[in-house]
Design an enzyme around this catalytic site. Structure first.
Site, PDB file in Angstrom:
ATOM      1  N   LYS A   3     -22.490 -58.911  87.390  1.00 53.16           N
ATOM      2  CA  LYS A   3     -21.190 -59.076  87.166  1.00 53.16           C
ATOM      3  C   LYS A   3     -20.690 -57.535  86.826  1.00 53.16           C
ATOM      4  O   LYS A   3     -19.557 -57.358  87.066  1.00 53.16           O
ATOM      5  CB  LYS A   3     -20.897 -60.122  86.102  1.00 53.16           C
ATOM      6  CG  LYS A   3     -19.507 -60.260  85.401  1.00 53.16           C
ATOM      7  CD  LYS A   3     -19.455 -61.203  84.386  1.00 53.16           C
ATOM      8  CE  LYS A   3     -19.919 -60.857  83.127  1.00 53.16           C
ATOM      9  NZ  LYS A   3     -18.948 -59.910  82.032  1.00 53.16           N
ATOM     10  N   ASN A   4     -21.445 -57.077  85.785  1.00 55.40           N
ATOM     11  CA  ASN A   4     -20.647 -55.928  85.043  1.00 55.40           C
ATOM     12  C   ASN A   4     -20.857 -54.650  86.024  1.00 55.40           C
ATOM     13  O   ASN A   4     -20.125 -53.699  85.601  1.00 55.40           O
ATOM     14  CB  ASN A   4     -21.551 -55.656  83.815  1.00 55.40           C
ATOM     15  CG  ASN A   4     -21.099 -56.873  82.777  1.00 55.40           C
ATOM     16  OD1 ASN A   4     -20.104 -57.560  82.889  1.00 55.40           O
ATOM     17  ND2 ASN A   4     -21.880 -56.886  81.801  1.00 55.40           N
ATOM     18  N   ARG A  33     -11.276 -59.031  79.883  1.00 53.32           N
ATOM     19  CA  ARG A  33     -11.240 -57.749  79.328  1.00 53.32           C
ATOM     20  C   ARG A  33     -11.430 -56.912  80.319  1.00 53.32           C
ATOM     21  O   ARG A  33     -10.926 -55.760  80.372  1.00 53.32           O
ATOM     22  CB  ARG A  33     -12.245 -57.782  78.024  1.00 53.32           C
ATOM     23  CG  ARG A  33     -12.468 -56.407  77.615  1.00 53.32           C
ATOM     24  CD  ARG A  33     -13.080 -56.232  76.410  1.00 53.32           C
ATOM     25  NE  ARG A  33     -13.378 -54.654  76.291  1.00 53.32           N
ATOM     26  CZ  ARG A  33     -12.693 -53.922  75.610  1.00 53.32           C
ATOM     27  NH1 ARG A  33     -11.569 -54.437  75.032  1.00 53.32           N
ATOM     28  NH2 ARG A  33     -12.875 -52.673  75.704  1.00 53.32           N
ATOM     29  N   CYS A  79     -11.796 -61.064  71.566  1.00 50.20           N
ATOM     30  CA  CYS A  79     -12.844 -61.659  72.179  1.00 50.20           C
ATOM     31  C   CYS A  79     -13.751 -62.042  70.968  1.00 50.20           C
ATOM     32  O   CYS A  79     -13.932 -61.580  69.907  1.00 50.20           O
ATOM     33  CB  CYS A  79     -13.544 -60.475  72.994  1.00 50.20           C
ATOM     34  SG  CYS A  79     -15.161 -60.872  73.784  1.00 50.20           S
ATOM     35  N   ARG A  81     -12.632 -55.196  70.096  1.00 54.80           N
ATOM     36  CA  ARG A  81     -12.560 -54.718  71.578  1.00 54.80           C
ATOM     37  C   ARG A  81     -11.575 -53.448  71.742  1.00 54.80           C
ATOM     38  O   ARG A  81     -10.831 -53.793  72.456  1.00 54.80           O
ATOM     39  CB  ARG A  81     -12.739 -55.581  72.470  1.00 54.80           C
ATOM     40  CG  ARG A  81     -13.568 -56.928  72.588  1.00 54.80           C
ATOM     41  CD  ARG A  81     -14.897 -56.599  72.671  1.00 54.80           C
ATOM     42  NE  ARG A  81     -15.505 -55.996  74.084  1.00 54.80           N
ATOM     43  CZ  ARG A  81     -15.967 -56.845  75.041  1.00 54.80           C
ATOM     44  NH1 ARG A  81     -15.678 -58.081  75.191  1.00 54.80           N
ATOM     45  NH2 ARG A  81     -16.203 -56.515  76.132  1.00 54.80           N
ATOM     46  N   PRO A  82     -11.784 -52.394  70.868  1.00 53.86           N
ATOM     47  CA  PRO A  82     -10.675 -51.353  70.758  1.00 53.86           C
ATOM     48  C   PRO A  82     -10.673 -50.748  72.399  1.00 53.86           C
ATOM     49  O   PRO A  82     -11.727 -50.842  72.918  1.00 53.86           O
ATOM     50  CB  PRO A  82     -11.012 -50.348  69.667  1.00 53.86           C
ATOM     51  CG  PRO A  82     -12.401 -50.620  69.571  1.00 53.86           C
ATOM     52  CD  PRO A  82     -12.808 -51.966  69.894  1.00 53.86           C
ATOM     53  N   ILE A  83      -9.668 -49.944  72.674  1.00 55.57           N
ATOM     54  CA  ILE A  83      -9.925 -49.076  73.768  1.00 55.57           C
ATOM     55  C   ILE A  83      -9.423 -47.637  73.398  1.00 55.57           C
ATOM     56  O   ILE A  83      -8.954 -46.980  74.418  1.00 55.57           O
ATOM     57  CB  ILE A  83      -8.869 -49.618  74.769  1.00 55.57           C
ATOM     58  CG1 ILE A  83      -7.365 -49.509  74.249  1.00 55.57           C
ATOM     59  CG2 ILE A  83      -9.186 -50.947  75.514  1.00 55.57           C
ATOM     60  CD1 ILE A  83      -6.255 -49.558  75.379  1.00 55.57           C
ATOM     61  N   ASP A  84      -9.708 -47.252  72.232  1.00 57.14           N
ATOM     62  CA  ASP A  84      -9.324 -45.909  71.929  1.00 57.14           C
ATOM     63  C   ASP A  84     -10.021 -44.876  72.797  1.00 57.14           C
ATOM     64  O   ASP A  84      -9.709 -43.675  73.069  1.00 57.14           O
ATOM     65  CB  ASP A  84      -9.868 -45.462  70.350  1.00 57.14           C
ATOM     66  CG  ASP A  84     -11.118 -45.855  69.990  1.00 57.14           C
ATOM     67  OD1 ASP A  84     -11.589 -46.946  70.293  1.00 57.14           O
ATOM     68  OD2 ASP A  84     -11.741 -45.074  69.417  1.00 57.14           O
ATOM     69  N   LEU A  85     -11.402 -45.138  73.098  1.00 59.23           N
ATOM     70  CA  LEU A  85     -12.159 -44.093  74.088  1.00 59.23           C
ATOM     71  C   LEU A  85     -11.386 -43.868  75.290  1.00 59.23           C
ATOM     72  O   LEU A  85     -11.420 -43.047  76.003  1.00 59.23           O
ATOM     73  CB  LEU A  85     -13.519 -44.448  73.859  1.00 59.23           C
ATOM     74  CG  LEU A  85     -14.220 -44.640  72.566  1.00 59.23           C
ATOM     75  CD1 LEU A  85     -15.688 -45.321  72.673  1.00 59.23           C
ATOM     76  CD2 LEU A  85     -14.221 -43.321  71.730  1.00 59.23           C
ATOM     77  N   ASP A 115     -26.326 -57.625  75.572  1.00 55.52           N
ATOM     78  CA  ASP A 115     -25.953 -58.951  76.209  1.00 55.52           C
ATOM     79  C   ASP A 115     -26.964 -59.837  76.323  1.00 55.52           C
ATOM     80  O   ASP A 115     -26.877 -61.044  77.206  1.00 55.52           O
ATOM     81  CB  ASP A 115     -25.231 -58.576  77.870  1.00 55.52           C
ATOM     82  CG  ASP A 115     -23.973 -57.911  77.736  1.00 55.52           C
ATOM     83  OD1 ASP A 115     -23.541 -57.161  78.742  1.00 55.52           O
ATOM     84  OD2 ASP A 115     -23.358 -58.227  76.678  1.00 55.52           O
ATOM     85  N   ARG A 147     -18.422 -67.697  83.851  1.00 56.98           N
ATOM     86  CA  ARG A 147     -17.851 -66.469  84.249  1.00 56.98           C
ATOM     87  C   ARG A 147     -18.862 -65.390  84.589  1.00 56.98           C
ATOM     88  O   ARG A 147     -18.585 -64.618  85.270  1.00 56.98           O
ATOM     89  CB  ARG A 147     -17.301 -65.886  82.946  1.00 56.98           C
ATOM     90  CG  ARG A 147     -16.022 -66.748  82.352  1.00 56.98           C
ATOM     91  CD  ARG A 147     -15.414 -65.810  81.169  1.00 56.98           C
ATOM     92  NE  ARG A 147     -15.253 -64.659  81.357  1.00 56.98           N
ATOM     93  CZ  ARG A 147     -15.326 -63.543  80.284  1.00 56.98           C
ATOM     94  NH1 ARG A 147     -15.669 -63.925  79.018  1.00 56.98           N
ATOM     95  NH2 ARG A 147     -15.240 -62.423  80.608  1.00 56.98           N
TER      96      ARG A 147
END
Ligand code: EPZ
Length: 432
Positions: free
Chosen positions: A22-23, A92, A116, A121-125, A307, A399
């Site tokens: 999936k990932n 996400r 989540c 779950r930041p997105i700064d990177l 995971d 999922r």
């Protein structure tokens, strides 16, 4: 909203084939937007997250068709730069549309991914990577707006305080491959899913060096072409089934894996005394002797995967002695613990560690799934427990696990998928 009923205590036996990852599949769908030509993806797992991603690409204007259960064709001849909130908020991973949209259209507007249960779950990177290559990023009204009219290659460090970012690295890669000049991505994630993405991008004509390392060097090219790509096996699904064999004391052959993607996990099970014999493509668990307690710290690849943390917690619940499982990637990723306690587990949380004292048997109970991997842990616990376990909100499982109950039934598990209306009144009233 379906539920599972599990009658536990049956050792699983037989063979199970692992589906595509999936990932890996989700960023590969996003990468197909980098060209106007057709991309064919094979060994794609049949999951609700994959269907979501296919729907989003269609909404963007791509011509998306499912060729068979596990194969898709994507022809993004003409696409728009904004994704629909209703769909994006459900998943996400849609954040990894940013890179390809900015690379292809020089702009993108993607709703900020939802929260989540596994933690912040930041997105700064992701933003750092985009800005590092000259994009302007604004957050307005919950929408991430990116202007990429002035992109140029650069050296960017994209590691964070919890280590590397998988989808952040995917976004950076997918932008860099069409950005003029040379880009160095330091602190890149080197999960097998990123390596798989690099292989597909190179098949499309991208120029990438350092594949599989924490330092990727990309020479931007003018255009990319379509390709045909086979998704790698899902190492997390494989680990989940290996643990299903171990926790039920059964004998399973897990086929279609890539043991090279599972080093730290397999090493840990070996240290715990689980007799495993594995060749490159399949692994066989055998009746597990008395396992020793485990000490686990989750880390970015090649460390123990976060995971599989919930699932190894379930096994530790019935392993003699004291196990300590520390979560370094998502420190609060312990939604499975309260539900395991309902089944008679002895777990205490100290900071970002679960201290688990093994008990002889768990007992079946009504439990609530919360996120994909916590749900898998509850299924494993139910398979091992004495008596009946009812699991609600199993849409979380759909999922990330292809036909989970069917694969388990083939291994002798007594698990059935039922409509929620079949939940015994005593449980539904207690839960509401
Ligand atoms: C990917 O999520 C996976 N999802 C997750 O799997 C997996 O748990 C995670 O990688 C870690 O391996 C997909 O690939 C679709 P990250 P991702 O960015 O990329 C912090 C599952 O169950 N961080 O690698 O979103 C973050 O908070 C899912 O299949 C920042 O600080 O995870 C976390 O602590 C769950 N800033 C750490 O980095 C950022 O901008 C790793 O996150 C991004 C991340």
């Amino acid at each position: 909203m379906d539920i599972f009923r599990i009658d536990g205590g049956i050792p699983l036996r037989g063979k199970v084939k692992i589906s595509g990852s999936k990932n890996s599949a989700l960023p590969l769908f996003a990468a197909s937007l980098l060209t106007e030509e057709e991309t064919i993806l094979q060994n794609v797992p049949n999951l609700s997250d994959v269907n979501f991603m296919a729907e989003i690409l269609s909404e963007l204007g791509a011509d998306v068709s499912q060729l068979d259960t596990n194969s898709w064709s994507i022809k993004p001849a003409s696409i728009v730069h904004y994704a629909p909130y209703e769909l994006v908020r459900k998943m996400r991973a849609s954040i990894c549309l940013l890179g390809p949209l900015v690379a292809r259209l020089k702009r993108a507007e993607i709703p900020m991914p939802g929260g989540c249960v596994i933690g912040n779950r930041p997105i700064d990177l992701h933003v750092r990577a985009l800005e590092g290559l000259g994009a302007e990023v604004r957050l307005s009204g919950g929408i991430v707006q990116v202007n990429g009219s002035n992109l140029s290659g650069n050296s960017v460090f994209i590691g964070g305080r919890h280590g590397s970012t998988v989808t952040g690295t995917a976004n950076a890669l997918m932008l860099a491959v069409l950005t003029p000049g040379c880009t160095i991505l330091e602190g890149s994630a080197c999960e097998p899913e990123i390596t798989d993405l690099c292989h597909m991008l190179k098949a499309m004509g991208a120029n990438i060096e350092g594949v599989g390392s924490h330092l990727l060097k990309v020479e931007g090219v003018e255009k990319l072409k379509g390709c045909q790509h086979t998704v790698i096996p899902d190492r997390i699904e494989a680990g989940t089934y290996i643990l299903a064999g171990a926790i039920t004391g059964g004998e399973l052959t897990i086929e279609g894996i890539n043991a090279a993607h599972m080093g730290s996990f397999l090493d840990l099970l070996k240290t715990a005394g689980l007799p495993l014999n594995y060749k490159k493509r399949s692994i066989k668990t055998s009746e597990n002797l008395n396992l020793s307690p485990v000490e686990v710290v989750t880390l970015p690849f090649p460390g123990f995967p976060t995971d599989l943390q919930a699932q190894i917690c379930a096994l530790a619940c019935i392993t003699n002695g004291l196990s300590v499982i520390t979560e370094r990637v998502y420190p609060s990723r312990f939604m499975h613990v309260p539900e395991l306690l309902r089944m008679g587990a002895h777990i205490s949380i100290e900071g970002s560690s679960a201290i688990i004292r093994g008990t002889k048997r768990l007992t079946g109970a009504p439990v609530m799934a919360s996120d994909l991997r916590a749900s898998a842990a509850l299924i494993l616990a139910g398979l091992a427990a004495e008596g009946e376990t009812w699991v609600q909100r199993i849409y979380h499982l759909d999922r990330g696990y292809e036909t989970f109950e069917k694969k388990l039934q083939k291994l002798g598990a007594k698990v059935v998928r039922l409509p929620k209306s079949e939940l015994p009144k005593s449980i539904s009233s207690a839960h509401n």
